[in-house]
Scaffold this motif. Structure first.
Motif, PDB file in Angstrom:
ATOM      1  N   ALA A 125       0.839  -1.207   0.000  1.00  0.00           N
ATOM      2  CA  ALA A 125       0.000   0.000   0.000  1.00  0.00           C
ATOM      3  C   ALA A 125       0.868   1.249   0.000  1.00  0.00           C
ATOM      4  O   ALA A 125       0.584   2.225  -0.710  1.00  0.00           O
ATOM      5  N   PHE A 126       1.933   1.233   0.784  1.00  0.00           N
ATOM      6  CA  PHE A 126       2.852   2.365   0.817  1.00  0.00           C
ATOM      7  C   PHE A 126       3.517   2.567  -0.539  1.00  0.00           C
ATOM      8  O   PHE A 126       3.626   3.702  -1.033  1.00  0.00           O
ATOM      9  N   LEU A 127       3.930   1.472  -1.168  1.00  0.00           N
ATOM     10  CA  LEU A 127       4.622   1.560  -2.461  1.00  0.00           C
ATOM     11  C   LEU A 127       3.723   2.197  -3.515  1.00  0.00           C
ATOM     12  O   LEU A 127       4.126   3.132  -4.214  1.00  0.00           O
ATOM     13  N   ASN A 128       2.499   1.711  -3.632  1.00  0.00           N
ATOM     14  CA  ASN A 128       1.624   2.237  -4.670  1.00  0.00           C
ATOM     15  C   ASN A 128       1.098   3.621  -4.323  1.00  0.00           C
ATOM     16  O   ASN A 128       0.800   4.414  -5.223  1.00  0.00           O
ATOM     17  N   GLY A 129       0.989   3.927  -3.032  1.00  0.00           N
ATOM     18  CA  GLY A 129       0.644   5.289  -2.657  1.00  0.00           C
ATOM     19  C   GLY A 129       1.729   6.274  -3.055  1.00  0.00           C
ATOM     20  O   GLY A 129       1.437   7.374  -3.557  1.00  0.00           O
ATOM     21  N   CYS A 130       2.983   5.871  -2.874  1.00  0.00           N
ATOM     22  CA  CYS A 130       4.097   6.729  -3.298  1.00  0.00           C
ATOM     23  C   CYS A 130       4.101   6.911  -4.807  1.00  0.00           C
ATOM     24  O   CYS A 130       4.375   8.009  -5.312  1.00  0.00           O
ATOM     25  N   ARG A 131       3.805   5.861  -5.552  1.00  0.00           N
ATOM     26  CA  ARG A 131       3.759   5.973  -7.008  1.00  0.00           C
ATOM     27  C   ARG A 131       2.721   6.996  -7.437  1.00  0.00           C
ATOM     28  O   ARG A 131       2.988   7.855  -8.294  1.00  0.00           O
ATOM     29  N   SER A 132       1.538   6.913  -6.858  1.00  0.00           N
ATOM     30  CA  SER A 132       0.466   7.820  -7.264  1.00  0.00           C
ATOM     31  C   SER A 132       0.764   9.259  -6.843  1.00  0.00           C
ATOM     32  O   SER A 132       0.642  10.195  -7.646  1.00  0.00           O
ATOM     33  N   MET A 133       1.174   9.445  -5.591  1.00  0.00           N
ATOM     34  CA  MET A 133       1.415  10.794  -5.094  1.00  0.00           C
ATOM     35  C   MET A 133       2.630  11.422  -5.758  1.00  0.00           C
ATOM     36  O   MET A 133       2.664  12.625  -6.030  1.00  0.00           O
ATOM     37  N   GLY A 134       3.657  10.616  -6.026  1.00  0.00           N
ATOM     38  CA  GLY A 134       4.852  11.144  -6.662  1.00  0.00           C
ATOM     39  C   GLY A 134       4.569  11.681  -8.056  1.00  0.00           C
ATOM     40  O   GLY A 134       5.055  12.751  -8.443  1.00  0.00           O
ATOM     41  N   SER A 135       3.778  10.930  -8.829  1.00  0.00           N
ATOM     42  CA  SER A 135       3.435  11.396 -10.176  1.00  0.00           C
ATOM     43  C   SER A 135       2.570  12.648 -10.120  1.00  0.00           C
ATOM     44  O   SER A 135       2.696  13.544 -10.958  1.00  0.00           O
ATOM     45  N   TYR A 136       1.687  12.705  -9.125  1.00  0.00           N
ATOM     46  CA  TYR A 136       0.783  13.861  -9.025  1.00  0.00           C
ATOM     47  C   TYR A 136       1.529  15.124  -8.614  1.00  0.00           C
ATOM     48  O   TYR A 136       1.235  16.220  -9.110  1.00  0.00           O
ATOM     49  N   LEU A 137       2.492  14.993  -7.694  1.00  0.00           N
ATOM     50  CA  LEU A 137       3.208  16.152  -7.174  1.00  0.00           C
ATOM     51  C   LEU A 137       4.448  16.498  -7.989  1.00  0.00           C
ATOM     52  O   LEU A 137       5.163  17.436  -7.636  1.00  0.00           O
ATOM     53  N   PHE A 138       4.697  15.759  -9.063  1.00  0.00           N
ATOM     54  CA  PHE A 138       5.912  15.987  -9.843  1.00  0.00           C
ATOM     55  C   PHE A 138       5.887  17.362 -10.504  1.00  0.00           C
ATOM     56  O   PHE A 138       4.859  17.803 -11.026  1.00  0.00           O
ATOM     57  N   VAL A 139       7.017  18.037 -10.461  1.00  0.00           N
ATOM     58  CA  VAL A 139       7.202  19.324 -11.137  1.00  0.00           C
ATOM     59  C   VAL A 139       8.327  19.165 -12.153  1.00  0.00           C
ATOM     60  O   VAL A 139       9.448  18.786 -11.792  1.00  0.00           O
ATOM     61  N   ASP A 140       8.046  19.458 -13.412  1.00  0.00           N
ATOM     62  CA  ASP A 140       9.039  19.330 -14.479  1.00  0.00           C
ATOM     63  C   ASP A 140       9.950  20.562 -14.456  1.00  0.00           C
ATOM     64  O   ASP A 140       9.625  21.603 -15.033  1.00  0.00           O
ATOM     65  N   VAL A 141      11.081  20.448 -13.769  1.00  0.00           N
ATOM     66  CA  VAL A 141      11.995  21.582 -13.636  1.00  0.00           C
ATOM     67  C   VAL A 141      12.564  21.986 -14.991  1.00  0.00           C
ATOM     68  O   VAL A 141      12.686  23.183 -15.292  1.00  0.00           O
ATOM     69  N   ASP A 142      12.905  21.015 -15.824  1.00  0.00           N
ATOM     70  CA  ASP A 142      13.462  21.341 -17.138  1.00  0.00           C
ATOM     71  C   ASP A 142      12.441  22.089 -17.989  1.00  0.00           C
ATOM     72  O   ASP A 142      12.779  23.067 -18.686  1.00  0.00           O
ATOM     73  N   GLY A 143      11.189  21.628 -17.950  1.00  0.00           N
ATOM     74  CA  GLY A 143      10.159  22.319 -18.709  1.00  0.00           C
ATOM     75  C   GLY A 143       9.929  23.739 -18.212  1.00  0.00           C
ATOM     76  O   GLY A 143       9.776  24.676 -19.006  1.00  0.00           O
ATOM     77  N   GLN A 144       9.914  23.905 -16.890  1.00  0.00           N
ATOM     78  CA  GLN A 144       9.745  25.247 -16.332  1.00  0.00           C
ATOM     79  C   GLN A 144      10.931  26.141 -16.682  1.00  0.00           C
ATOM     80  O   GLN A 144      10.778  27.342 -16.923  1.00  0.00           O
TER      81      GLN A 144
END
Length: 355
Positions: free
Chosen positions: A223-242
């Motif tokens: 549960a922790f692993l898949n929660g991290c996968r979902s939250m990590g993708s959601y909170l990701f900020v594309d620094v190179d794109g910015q």
């Protein structure tokens, strides 16, 4: 009443992993889809959803496993032999097949006898505390080499699996969180399994053994692993794109500044050559886009007006630059956690060697 065997535990762990990966993770991604909810609400809903599912699934598995030998006899880990014998006599009278009308009365009585025999013998009790009922059946004893081998296989396997599931630029934070959780769980397992006595106080966990606690950690980890996968993708900020957006905004701003300064230079040269009041229509003037401006417009162009135009343009373009900078600052400047991981691994190795 009693515990599941090791094979069913492994099957349960594998089933849990696929349940979280192929059902829970897509459902969480649906909740976190941009635009579906507000950012804070989406995070709260996703965490609540994951916590509820993990609690329900783990509670069901605990119910299927049944109480351990201490819970079956109604004693604690610190109970003395007299208290254990007294509890066994009382329960044996209640669960004896001659007095127990339950269809599985014989199985209940046999399980009670197995539990009593296990925790009355000090050596078997230590084996049961660390390896469960299957450890007693297999006559298992604590071996440093075997323990290290089992730990290495489990954590390397999960580490490789986590790495494969978090491939991609948007999963970098999730990978760090998962590896941090794996290392923390590894530290806890090493400390718990290598301690001579159960490190958990009896008043807090009166019947929980080391084996039960490690099983609970490993049951919750998917549960922790898949929660991290979902939250990590959601909170990701594309620094190179910015960064690219910021550079493009600065480039456009620079073009505006150069064009307006060119018009100012032409206007100043016109004033110096023909005078402020005369010849204004005879000097050519270029507009900001590089084309010739109307003849009548040259008389109205002054350096002061051009400076005002430059100021307005800078105010407009500065908003784009400020937005790009704010996006970069919100990323928080991710730093490498390799030093932190190496420090924890070093602590584990040193502690294990000295123990």
């Amino acid at each position: 009443m009693g515990e599941s065997d090791a094979g069913s535990d492994e099957f349960s762990g594998l089933t849990g992993f696929f349940f979280y990966s192929f059902f829970v993770h897509p459902a969480t991604a649906w909740i976190l889809r941009p635009g579906r909810f507000e950012r804070k609400k989406a995070i709260i809903y996703a965490i609540a959803f994951l916590a509820a599912l993990a609690a329900i699934k783990t509670g069901y598995e605990l119910h299927q496993r049944g109480p351990n030998y201490y819970g079956m006899l109604g004693v604690t880990r610190d109970s003395n032999p007299l208290e254990i014998k007294r509890a066994y006599r009382k329960l044996s009278l209640e669960l004896h097949p001659d007095k127990n009308p339950s269809p599985d009365a014989s199985d209940q009585f046999d399980a009670l006898k197995q539990g009593y025999d296990a925790i009355m013998d000090l050596e078997l009790r230590d084996v049961y505390n660390k390896f469960g009922a299957e450890g007693i059946k297999a006559n298992k004893r604590f071996s440093e080499s075997q323990f290290l081998m089992e730990v290495a296989i489990y954590y390397i396997s999960y580490g490789m699996m986590a790495f494969m599931l978090t491939l991609g630029k948007s999963s970098g934070d999730a990978r760090n969180w998962i590896f941090t959780g794996l290392i923390a769980m590894l530290v806890v397992e090493v400390v718990v399994m290598t301690s001579e006595k159960n490190p958990f106080p009896t008043w807090l966990m009166p019947t929980t053994t080391e084996y039960d606690f490690i099983w609970l950690l490993k049951s919750l980890f998917p549960a922790f692993l898949n929660g991290c996968r979902s939250m990590g993708s959601y909170l990701f900020v594309d620094v190179d794109g910015q960064t690219r957006k910021l550079l493009l905004a600065l480039q456009e701003q620079n073009k505006d500044v150069l064009l307006v300064l060119r018009d100012i230079q032409i206007g100043v040269q016109t004033v110096q050559q023909f005078g402020a009041g005369a010849g204004g229509g005879s000097a050519p003037r270029l507009a900001t886009d590089g084309t010739a401006a109307p003849a009548g417009a040259a008389a109205r162009v002054t350096p002061t007006g051009k400076l005002k135009e430059l100021q307005d343009r800078l105010k407009s373009s500065n908003s784009n630059v400020a937005n790009a900078v704010q996006s970069l600052q919100s990323d928080g400047g991710g730093k490498s956690n390799m030093g932190f991981y190496l420090m924890i691994l070093g602590y584990i190795v040193v502690s294990y060697v000295f123990n």
